[in-house]
Design a protein around this motif. Structure first.
Motif, short mmCIF file in Angstrom:
data_model
loop_
_atom_site.label_atom_id
_atom_site.label_comp_id
_atom_site.label_asym_id
_atom_site.label_seq_id
_atom_site.Cartn_x
_atom_site.Cartn_y
_atom_site.Cartn_z
N UNK A 1 0.88 -1.01 0.11
CA UNK A 1 -0.14 -0.04 0.06
C UNK A 1 1.09 1.22 -0.07
N UNK A 2 0.44 2.14 -0.96
CA UNK A 2 1.27 3.34 -1.08
C UNK A 2 0.60 4.58 -0.31
N UNK A 3 -0.62 4.58 0.11
CA UNK A 3 -1.45 5.59 0.81
C UNK A 3 -2.10 5.05 2.06
N UNK A 4 -2.46 6.08 2.95
CA UNK A 4 -3.19 5.66 3.91
C UNK A 4 -4.89 5.01 3.74
N UNK A 5 -5.37 5.48 2.78
CA UNK A 5 -6.69 4.85 2.43
C UNK A 5 -6.56 3.50 1.86
N UNK A 6 -5.43 3.41 1.06
CA UNK A 6 -5.05 1.91 0.49
C UNK A 6 -4.81 0.93 1.61
N UNK A 7 -4.18 1.48 2.59
CA UNK A 7 -3.79 0.77 3.83
C UNK A 7 -4.99 0.07 4.28
N UNK A 8 -6.02 1.13 4.72
CA UNK A 8 -7.35 0.67 5.25
C UNK A 8 -8.15 -0.24 4.61
N UNK A 9 -7.99 -0.04 3.05
CA UNK A 9 -8.75 -0.79 2.13
C UNK A 9 -8.17 -2.35 2.30
N UNK A 10 -7.00 -2.52 2.37
CA UNK A 10 -6.29 -3.91 2.10
C UNK A 10 -6.26 -4.49 3.67
N UNK A 11 -6.13 -3.56 4.61
CA UNK A 11 -5.83 -4.35 5.92
C UNK A 11 -7.29 -4.87 6.33
N UNK A 12 -8.51 -3.93 6.07
CA UNK A 12 -9.77 -4.20 6.45
C UNK A 12 -10.60 -5.04 5.40
N UNK A 13 -9.89 -5.19 4.21
CA UNK A 13 -10.61 -5.91 3.10
C UNK A 13 -11.96 -5.25 2.85
N UNK A 14 -11.74 -3.78 2.55
CA UNK A 14 -13.10 -3.22 2.16
C UNK A 14 -12.79 -1.74 1.50
N UNK A 15 -13.02 -2.16 -0.11
CA UNK A 15 -12.94 -1.13 -0.75
C UNK A 15 -14.04 0.35 -0.36
N UNK A 16 -14.89 -0.04 0.49
CA UNK A 16 -15.89 1.09 0.81
C UNK A 16 -15.26 2.05 1.85
N UNK B 1 2.20 10.28 8.40
CA UNK B 1 2.56 8.78 8.33
C UNK B 1 3.04 8.13 7.07
N UNK B 2 2.85 8.75 5.99
CA UNK B 2 3.25 8.15 4.66
C UNK B 2 4.77 8.47 4.67
#
Length: 515
Positions: free
Chosen positions: A105-120, A259-260
């Protein structure tokens, strides 16, 4: 004038030269956004510090909180160094680098999406970042108007446009590596500048002890009837001062552009060095800024705070200095603002490109196309921020300036707890993240438009933002305990990245091509 102008022109020339020199690092998305995850500890530490402290701190916050709390405002700088730098690097640094590299993941939103398996969740984080990053970006120009008016007698609009264009050029040309190297140069200017200015201002008031004695004689019955309160250890209002310390210190833990920096550092070992360098930088720069602002009331006869606001205090304090020092201060504030501006626009453009455009499109994009998208969006973000800054300046739309506190509070309040728990606790759920996002955004928007209906302590955006961050630390685990748990296998696979033995075994099981 020649001295001041020469310093500014040399500064601009160096920034542009570095930007074009770093073009070789922008051939792909990883290089443009994260510098190939190979940035050393000194560059990363200075990038972290210069993104942290902008003209908002040097001119706005130092003047405002120094006037309100006197010498005790220095606690804000100490908090920035210990909580916002040392503890942030210690708690977040290693885990952030390892997990984001593991999740790619290269961004914080991408981290949330992959860590919690949620595109929304990723989309929501992207929207929050986009909405609240733009007014934050616009607020960076606020501290420059009076300084440039005092030093060069030129229109504020010209200053804003020149600064925005030059920042855009070197970020577009060199990406993250250009911002990191420029941040290092700008950081050196900030270190030297703040020490020189503090010394000069105190000497103009007879030295440190004489200035402190004068502060002890200052009184303001509207704030406190205690004699010498503005030279005291905790000042006239310790509770509200604590709110300032919390928001400006813990806030960095949840800001995407801060954080980035941990994503891009080249190794775990580099984090140890970066921690020391970043803490020392924050102690000198932030501690120095708030310490300087703490003597603002010695210039009470030269300013009209009720009429002109707090932003007039620091420029007035330095207006009587020699031209060479005024030139250094202008370059210092330019350095602080341009470094933060570059971090914000790069974070915003990468978030929209990678998390919304690529993430939600079924079409395959090449790295060249994605980098082109990001460069275009950098132009868009800078243009919008310039327009907002000019509208505020020419029409005196005062609420836009308040959006700095709202923006910081909303992003840090929404992201801090989910990010922290996401790195450390396997039981964190997507529902817990949603709860934190919604609570922080709704509360901060309420504070902006209907703050008068909130309890008195929370009517200030500063205190409201600090409250949202602390509330998130309670909301996320509470909601996570009563909502559906994530897939155990996926969670174990995610957290296996912290186990070096497991990683070695996984690597040995791969074929040479897979390695």
């Amino acid at each position: 004038m020649a001295i001041k102008l020469s310093l500014v022109l040399i500064f601009f020339a160096v920034m542009l030269a570095i930007g074009f020199y770093c073009r070789k690092h922008t051939t792909d998305v990883n290089g443009f956004v994260l510098g190939g995850r190979s940035v050393g500890p000194w560059l990363t530490a200075f990038a972290y510090g210069t993104s942290y402290f902008s003209a908002v701190v040097f001119v706005g916050y130092a003047g405002q909180f120094g006037w309100k709390y006197g010498i005790s405002a220095t606690w804000a700088g100490i908090g920035n160094a210990l909580l916002g730098s040392f503890l942030a690097w210690t708690v977040l640094g290693r885990r952030t680098r390892i997990m984001t590299q593991h999740l790619n993941s290269a961004t914080m939103p991408d981290f949330f999406g992959k860590r919690f398996d949620s595109d929304a969740l990723k989309i929501a984080a992207s929207v929050i970042t986009f909405v609240f990053m733009i007014p934050y970006t616009a607020s960076l120009y606020n501290g420059l108007s009076r300084l440039f008016g005092m030093a060069f007698h030129i229109d504020y609009g010209i200053c804003v446009i020149v600064m925005a264009v030059l920042t855009g050029v070197y970020v577009i040309a060199g990406g993250y590596m250009a911002t990191a190297i420029n941040d290092f140069v700008q950081g050196l200017v900030m270190l030297f500048g703040i020490v020189a200015v503090i010394a000069a201002v105190l000497i103009s008031k007879g030295g440190f002890m004489a200035a402190l004695d004068k502060m002890a004689r200052v009184s303001d019955p509207a704030i406190s009837k205690t004699p010498g309160v503005f030279a005291s250890f905790f000042g006239p209002d310790p509770l509200n001062l604590l709110g300032v310390v919390l928001l400006t210190s813990l806030g960095t833990w949840g800001l995407p552009q801060m954080v980035q920096k941990f994503y891009a550092i080249k190794s775990e070992k580099a984090i140890d060095t970066g921690t020391v360098v970043s803490t020392a930088f924050a102690l000198i720069v932030a501690g120095g800024c708030y310490f300087l602002g703490g003597f603002g009331r010695l210039f009470a006869g030269q300013v009209n705070v009720l009429k002109d606001g707090y932003d007039v205090i620091v420029p007035t304090m330095i207006s009587g200095l020699p031209d060479i020092l005024i030139g250094i201060v202008v370059v210092l504030v330019l350095s602080a603002s341009m470094s933060t501006l570059s971090a914000l626009v790069l974070t915003s453009s990468s978030t929209i490109t990678l998390d919304l455009i690529r993430g939600q499109s079924k079409k395959h994009f090449t790295d060249d196309t994605l980098v082109a998208f990001m460069r275009g969006l950098i132009v868009v973000f800078i243009a919008i921020s310039v327009v907002i800054a000019l509208i505020q300046y020419h029409s005196n739309v005062t609420f836009i300036a308040q959006l700095m506190g709202i923006s910081w509070g909303a992003m840090a309040g929404a992201f801090l707890a989910p990010f922290l728990y996401g790195l450390y606790w396997k039981g964190t759920t997507a529902a817990g993240c949603w709860a934190s996002f919604i609570f922080a955004v709704v509360f901060m928007v309420t504070d902006l438009f209907a703050g008068a209906h909130l309890p008195a302590l929370l009517q200030s955006p500063i205190n409201a933002g600090a409250f949202c961050m602390i509330a998130g630390l309670v909301i996320v685990p509470l909601v996570s305990m009563f909502t559906r748990k994530p897939d155990p296998e996926k969670i174990e696979a995610t957290f296996a990245c912290y186990n070096k033995k497991v990683l070695v075994e996984q690597r040995e099981a791969l074929s040479d091509s897979e390695k």
